[in-house]
Design a protein around this motif. Structure first.
Motif, PDB file in Angstrom:
ATOM      1  N   SER A 237       0.840  -1.498   0.064  1.00 38.34           N
ATOM      2  CA  SER A 237      -0.015   0.128   0.146  1.00 38.34           C
ATOM      3  C   SER A 237       0.702   1.204  -0.188  1.00 38.34           C
ATOM      4  CB  SER A 237      -1.071  -0.116   1.309  1.00 38.34           C
ATOM      5  OG  SER A 237      -1.955  -1.303   1.177  1.00 38.34           O
ATOM      6  N   PHE A 238       2.034   1.366   0.692  1.00 38.73           N
ATOM      7  CA  PHE A 238       2.761   2.357   0.924  1.00 38.73           C
ATOM      8  C   PHE A 238       3.431   2.731  -0.501  1.00 38.73           C
ATOM      9  CE2 PHE A 238       7.006   4.473   1.963  1.00 38.73           C
ATOM     10  CZ  PHE A 238       6.641   5.675   2.550  1.00 38.73           C
ATOM     11  N   THR A 239       4.076   1.548  -0.731  1.00 38.09           N
ATOM     12  CA  THR A 239       5.149   1.529  -2.133  1.00 38.09           C
ATOM     13  C   THR A 239       4.198   1.915  -3.374  1.00 38.09           C
ATOM     14  OG1 THR A 239       6.348  -0.039  -1.489  1.00 38.09           O
ATOM     15  CG2 THR A 239       6.545   0.244  -3.533  1.00 38.09           C
ATOM     16  N   GLY A 240       3.034   1.276  -3.538  1.00 41.41           N
ATOM     17  CA  GLY A 240       1.958   1.503  -4.428  1.00 41.41           C
ATOM     18  C   GLY A 240       1.452   2.984  -4.674  1.00 41.41           C
ATOM     19  N   ALA A 241       1.219   3.671  -3.388  1.00 40.81           N
ATOM     20  CA  ALA A 241       0.713   4.739  -3.254  1.00 40.81           C
ATOM     21  C   ALA A 241       1.708   5.788  -3.591  1.00 40.81           C
ATOM     22  CB  ALA A 241       0.051   5.035  -1.877  1.00 40.81           C
TER      23      ALA A 241
ATOM     24  N   THR B 153      -2.861   9.263  -0.748  1.00 44.87           N
ATOM     25  CA  THR B 153      -2.585   9.914   0.596  1.00 44.87           C
ATOM     26  C   THR B 153      -3.194   9.148   1.837  1.00 44.87           C
ATOM     27  OG1 THR B 153      -2.531  11.879  -0.448  1.00 44.87           O
ATOM     28  CG2 THR B 153      -2.604  12.117   2.035  1.00 44.87           C
ATOM     29  N   SER B 154      -4.181   8.891   1.683  1.00 41.31           N
ATOM     30  CA  SER B 154      -4.802   7.722   2.817  1.00 41.31           C
ATOM     31  C   SER B 154      -3.978   6.567   2.993  1.00 41.31           C
ATOM     32  CB  SER B 154      -6.367   7.548   2.490  1.00 41.31           C
ATOM     33  OG  SER B 154      -7.184   8.946   2.817  1.00 41.31           O
ATOM     34  N   ALA B 155      -3.719   5.766   1.874  1.00 37.73           N
ATOM     35  CA  ALA B 155      -3.188   4.674   1.843  1.00 37.73           C
ATOM     36  C   ALA B 155      -1.711   4.806   2.438  1.00 37.73           C
ATOM     37  CB  ALA B 155      -2.847   4.042   0.557  1.00 37.73           C
TER      38      ALA B 155
END
Length: 194
Positions: free
Chosen positions: A60-64, A174-176
């Motif tokens: 989630s962090f990397t994709g976002a 941003t939320s992710a």
């Protein structure tokens, strides 16, 4: 890290002027790579990392981060090109150019607010993916239709597609980012988002 980024930007600027295969440009890219590699090597060996690398284990962090980076590059490149296009190709004044670009901001704001509902219905991954595809379609549509005699209404359609894409990317991504890291590290998440 700053030295690596400055060197990389310098290489990209020179590549536009001298060509990507110029020896000075290639040398600058190698230097940027070496500086960045040295920075990463040092960061991985310290207990107090500026950006903890374990954050990137979260998809989630990397994709976002990737989605926001791509959309930001697309937006900045597009705005730079469009300001030149409206003034140099279409013959608009600086004020007229600013007014022509205004709908992109308005549409983006509207679709950013609507993205919360879309995200709740189909999930963050699909929302961001749909946003990236739509943004790409808007850029492609403009690339195909732009010309000396192109009507502003056609450009407005491209703006609408880009705005839908940007709106669907920014808020969910941003939320992710913020949801994928511990609350005590929120400052790092916010900095990466920016």
């Amino acid at each position: 890290f700053t030295a690596a980024v400055v060197t990389l930007v310098y290489a990209i600027i020179n590549a536009g002027e001298y060509g990507w295969l110029c020896s000075n440009v290639l040398t600058t890219f190698v230097i940027a790579t070496l500086i960045l590699s040295a920075y990463l090597w040092c960061e991985l060996r310290t207990s107090n990392q500026l950006l903890p690398t374990y954050f990137f284990k979260s998809k989630s962090f990397t994709g976002a981060i990737i989605a926001l980076t791509l959309s930001t590059f697309a937006l900045m490149g597009s705005l730079y090109f469009l300001s030149q296009y409206f003034q140099s190709i279409q013959g608009y004044s600086a004020l007229e150019t600013g007014l022509c670009l205004l709908p992109l901001s308005v549409f983006s704001l509207i679709f950013t607010m609507l993205s919360v509902r879309v995200d709740a219905k189909i999930g963050t991954k699909l929302t961001v993916t749909f946003g990236l595809v739509t943004l790409g379609c808007g850029l492609l549509f403009f690339a195909i239709t732009a010309g000396i005699s192109t009507s502003y209404l056609i450009t407005l359609v491209a703006f609408l597609l880009q705005a839908v894409g940007l709106g669907l990317i920014v808020s969910p991504a941003t939320s992710a980012i913020m949801n994928s890291i511990p609350p005590r590290r929120a400052g790092i998440g916010s900095a990466m988002n920016d």
